[in-house]
Design an enzyme around this catalytic site. Structure first.
Site, PDB file in Angstrom:
ATOM      1  N   ASP A  62      27.358  12.410  35.748  1.00 31.44           N
ATOM      2  CA  ASP A  62      28.849  12.073  36.199  1.00 31.44           C
ATOM      3  C   ASP A  62      28.841  11.146  37.370  1.00 31.44           C
ATOM      4  O   ASP A  62      30.127  11.022  37.841  1.00 31.44           O
ATOM      5  CB  ASP A  62      29.364  13.575  36.836  1.00 31.44           C
ATOM      6  CG  ASP A  62      29.940  14.407  35.717  1.00 31.44           C
ATOM      7  OD1 ASP A  62      30.689  13.989  34.877  1.00 31.44           O
ATOM      8  OD2 ASP A  62      29.129  15.522  35.673  1.00 31.44           O
ATOM      9  N   GLU A  67      34.652   8.481  42.778  1.00 28.00           N
ATOM     10  CA  GLU A  67      35.514   8.926  43.809  1.00 28.00           C
ATOM     11  C   GLU A  67      35.045  10.199  44.334  1.00 28.00           C
ATOM     12  O   GLU A  67      35.771  10.438  45.448  1.00 28.00           O
ATOM     13  CB  GLU A  67      36.945   8.986  43.051  1.00 28.00           C
ATOM     14  CG  GLU A  67      38.091   9.369  43.953  1.00 28.00           C
ATOM     15  CD  GLU A  67      39.469   9.641  43.127  1.00 28.00           C
ATOM     16  OE1 GLU A  67      40.245   8.941  43.526  1.00 28.00           O
ATOM     17  OE2 GLU A  67      39.550  10.602  42.379  1.00 28.00           O
ATOM     18  N   ASP A  68      34.492  10.925  43.820  1.00 28.64           N
ATOM     19  CA  ASP A  68      33.973  12.173  44.270  1.00 28.64           C
ATOM     20  C   ASP A  68      32.952  12.405  45.507  1.00 28.64           C
ATOM     21  O   ASP A  68      33.286  13.269  46.366  1.00 28.64           O
ATOM     22  CB  ASP A  68      33.620  13.073  43.319  1.00 28.64           C
ATOM     23  CG  ASP A  68      34.960  13.298  42.005  1.00 28.64           C
ATOM     24  OD1 ASP A  68      36.094  13.310  42.639  1.00 28.64           O
ATOM     25  OD2 ASP A  68      34.671  13.434  40.881  1.00 28.64           O
ATOM     26  N   ARG A  87      25.853  17.486  40.573  1.00 29.32           N
ATOM     27  CA  ARG A  87      26.508  16.169  41.254  1.00 29.32           C
ATOM     28  C   ARG A  87      26.056  16.155  42.805  1.00 29.32           C
ATOM     29  O   ARG A  87      26.654  14.964  43.422  1.00 29.32           O
ATOM     30  CB  ARG A  87      28.144  16.216  41.040  1.00 29.32           C
ATOM     31  CG  ARG A  87      28.726  16.459  39.757  1.00 29.32           C
ATOM     32  CD  ARG A  87      30.026  15.868  39.342  1.00 29.32           C
ATOM     33  NE  ARG A  87      30.051  14.376  39.891  1.00 29.32           N
ATOM     34  CZ  ARG A  87      31.073  13.735  40.050  1.00 29.32           C
ATOM     35  NH1 ARG A  87      32.323  14.351  39.809  1.00 29.32           N
ATOM     36  NH2 ARG A  87      31.267  12.312  40.504  1.00 29.32           N
ATOM     37  N   ARG A 136      36.212  22.873  43.483  1.00 27.53           N
ATOM     38  CA  ARG A 136      35.492  21.979  43.961  1.00 27.53           C
ATOM     39  C   ARG A 136      35.460  21.928  45.627  1.00 27.53           C
ATOM     40  O   ARG A 136      34.438  21.474  46.236  1.00 27.53           O
ATOM     41  CB  ARG A 136      35.435  20.748  43.422  1.00 27.53           C
ATOM     42  CG  ARG A 136      35.254  20.515  41.708  1.00 27.53           C
ATOM     43  CD  ARG A 136      34.104  20.885  41.536  1.00 27.53           C
ATOM     44  NE  ARG A 136      34.119  21.031  39.922  1.00 27.53           N
ATOM     45  CZ  ARG A 136      33.730  19.815  38.983  1.00 27.53           C
ATOM     46  NH1 ARG A 136      33.240  18.540  39.945  1.00 27.53           N
ATOM     47  NH2 ARG A 136      33.600  19.998  37.755  1.00 27.53           N
ATOM     48  N   HIS A 166      40.964  18.726  39.975  1.00 26.73           N
ATOM     49  CA  HIS A 166      41.155  18.246  41.423  1.00 26.73           C
ATOM     50  C   HIS A 166      42.686  17.912  41.676  1.00 26.73           C
ATOM     51  O   HIS A 166      43.570  17.970  40.532  1.00 26.73           O
ATOM     52  CB  HIS A 166      40.566  16.823  41.687  1.00 26.73           C
ATOM     53  CG  HIS A 166      39.051  16.668  41.514  1.00 26.73           C
ATOM     54  ND1 HIS A 166      38.486  15.916  40.713  1.00 26.73           N
ATOM     55  CD2 HIS A 166      38.377  17.403  42.259  1.00 26.73           C
ATOM     56  CE1 HIS A 166      37.042  16.075  40.931  1.00 26.73           C
ATOM     57  NE2 HIS A 166      36.962  17.066  41.966  1.00 26.73           N
ATOM     58  N   ILE A 247      35.325  14.088  29.590  1.00 32.83           N
ATOM     59  CA  ILE A 247      34.437  15.012  30.408  1.00 32.83           C
ATOM     60  C   ILE A 247      35.391  14.901  31.747  1.00 32.83           C
ATOM     61  O   ILE A 247      34.764  14.941  32.969  1.00 32.83           O
ATOM     62  CB  ILE A 247      33.028  14.111  30.963  1.00 32.83           C
ATOM     63  CG1 ILE A 247      33.386  12.658  30.934  1.00 32.83           C
ATOM     64  CG2 ILE A 247      32.193  14.557  29.728  1.00 32.83           C
ATOM     65  CD1 ILE A 247      32.109  12.035  31.229  1.00 32.83           C
ATOM     66  N   CYS A 253      39.196   8.627  39.200  1.00 38.10           N
ATOM     67  CA  CYS A 253      37.821   8.927  39.880  1.00 38.10           C
ATOM     68  C   CYS A 253      36.986   7.873  39.417  1.00 38.10           C
ATOM     69  O   CYS A 253      35.725   7.837  40.064  1.00 38.10           O
ATOM     70  CB  CYS A 253      37.422  10.085  38.594  1.00 38.10           C
ATOM     71  SG  CYS A 253      38.496  11.218  37.995  1.00 38.10           S
TER      72      CYS A 253
HETATM   73  C1  CIR Z   1      33.257  16.430  36.823  1.00 36.58           C
HETATM   74  O1  CIR Z   1      33.688  17.648  36.468  1.00 36.58           O
HETATM   75  O2  CIR Z   1      32.720  16.321  38.223  1.00 36.58           O
HETATM   76  C2  CIR Z   1      33.466  15.178  36.206  1.00 36.58           C
HETATM   77  N1  CIR Z   1      32.935  15.391  34.845  1.00 36.58           N
HETATM   78  C3  CIR Z   1      34.927  14.690  36.357  1.00 36.58           C
HETATM   79  C4  CIR Z   1      35.109  14.200  37.441  1.00 36.58           C
HETATM   80  C5  CIR Z   1      36.668  13.756  37.996  1.00 36.58           C
HETATM   81  N2  CIR Z   1      36.652  13.064  39.070  1.00 36.58           N
HETATM   82  C6  CIR Z   1      38.019  12.965  39.489  1.00 36.58           C
HETATM   83  O3  CIR Z   1      38.948  13.415  38.986  1.00 36.58           O
HETATM   84  N3  CIR Z   1      37.913  12.633  40.796  1.00 36.58           N
END
Ligand code: CIR
Length: 259
Positions: A62, A67-68, A87, A136, A166, A247, A253
Site C-alpha cells: 500500500d 498520504e497515510d 503499513r 485507523r 478515512h 484497494i 491518498c
Molecule cells: C489501505 O487500506 O490502507 C489502503 N489499501 C488504502 C489507503 C487509502 N488511503 C487514503 O484514503 N488516504
C-alpha cells in the site's frame, strides 16, 4: 495555487495485494495501476505542481498511498503511525524524504499507543484541521497530533468515521467554505457551518477530490459529481482511478501536497 509541491510513490508489483477492506471489486492490475499513476502525476504537473516521484517499495503493497504515513503542511510535517501492521514501516521510508523538504525541528512523529493516518486529516483553512476518529486513527493519535498542530497555531476537531475508511473517503474540502460530502457526512452536524456540496447516491467514491487551485481533480466516471463541481464554478479534470479504487484508495491518498 493551493499547493505547488507533491510527493508521490510509484506502485510496486505488490500493489495487487493492497488492503481491501471495503471495495470488494477484485484485485487491481499492476500494469494498469502504474499507467493510472503516471497519468495522475502528469496531470499534477500540467496543473503547475512540482512532483517528486519516489521509487516503488515492493515490501509494502500500500506504499503508493503516501498520504497515510505522513501529514505535511507548509511549515511542518508529521510522520504518522499507521494502524495496520503491513503499513507501519512505511513511516521509516517517508521520513528521509521529508528531511529533504523540512528542517529537523519542523518534523514530528506520532508514537504508540497513538495511531493516525493522513487520510483522516482534513485541513479546512489555515488554522482549523478536522481529524477522523476511525478504524485507523485513535484518540491517542489525535491528541498527539493536536498538540503538534497547536504549536503552529492550528486547532484540531475530531470527527467520528463510522462507515468509510478515512475521513477524506467521506468528505473533502474544496476551499471557500465549500465541502464535498457523501454518505454519513451529508447534513452531518459536524459540518453544519459549511456549504455542503452533496454527492449523488451511487457516486460516493468521487467525493475524494483534490482542489489544486488551478482546477479540481476528480476520479473519472462520475457524471453527477462532475456536474456538481462545474455548477459550483470549478474547472474539472478527471483521471482514471479504477485500480486504486479496488484497494480502497482515492485521489488524495496518492500524494502529499504542500507549498
Ligand atoms: C489501505 O487500506 O490502507 C489502503 N489499501 C488504502 C489507503 C487509502 N488511503 C487514503 O484514503 N488516504
Amino acid at each position: 495555487m493551493l499547493f505547488d509541491k507533491a510527493i508521490v510513490r510509484t506502485p510496486g508489483k505488490s500493489v495487487v495485494d493492497g488492503i481491501d477492506d471495503y471495495a470488494d471489486a477484485g484485485k487491481p492490475s499492476y500494469e494498469k495501476a502504474v499507467a493510472e499513476h503516471h497519468a495522475y502525476v502528469e496531470l499534477l504537473k500540467k496543473l503547475g505542481i512540482a512532483v517528486t516521484v519516489l521509487e516503488p517499495l515492493e515490501q509494502f503493497p500500500d506504499s503508493c498511498f503516501v498520504e497515510d504515513p505522513a501529514v505535511v503542511f507548509d511549515d511542518f510535517a508529521v510522520v504518522t503511525n499507521p494502524a495496520r501492521s503491513t503499513r507501519q514501516k512505511e513511516r521509516e521510508f517517508i521520513r528521509p524524504v521529508l528531511d529533504q523538504f523540512f528542517e529537523h525541528d519542523q518534523i514530528f512523529e506520532i508514537t504508540a499507543p497513538g495511531t493516525l493516518e493522513g487520510g483522516d486529516v482534513m485541513p479546512v483553512d489555515d488554522d482549523l484541521i478536522y481529524v477522523g476518529l476511525s478504524a485507523r486513527t485513535n484518540q491517542a493519535g489525535i491528541d498527539q497530533f493536536a498538540k503538534i498542530a497547536a504549536r503552529f497555531g492550528k486547532t484540531v476537531k475530531a470527527v467520528p468515521v463510522e462507515q468509510v475508511l478515512h475521513l477524506k473517503t467521506g468528505t473533502t474540502y474544496l476551499g471557500d467554505n465549500k465541502l464535498l460530502v457523501a454518505g454519513e457526512y451529508i447534513d452531518s452536524p459536524y459540518f453544519k457551518d459549511f456549504d455542503q456540496l452533496k454527492v449523488p447516491v451511487g457516486e460516493d467514491y468521487a467525493v475524494n477530490c483534490i482542489n489544486t487551485g488551478n482546477g479540481v481533480i476528480m476520479p473519472a466516471g462520475f457524471p453527477g459529481v462532475h456536474q456538481l463541481l462545474v455548477e459550483n464554478g470549478f474547472k474539472v479534470y478527471e483521471t482514471d482511478m479504477s485500480e486504486f479504487a479496488k484497494i480502497d484508495g482515492g485521489l488524495t491518498c496518492l500524494s502529499l501536497r504542500f507549498s
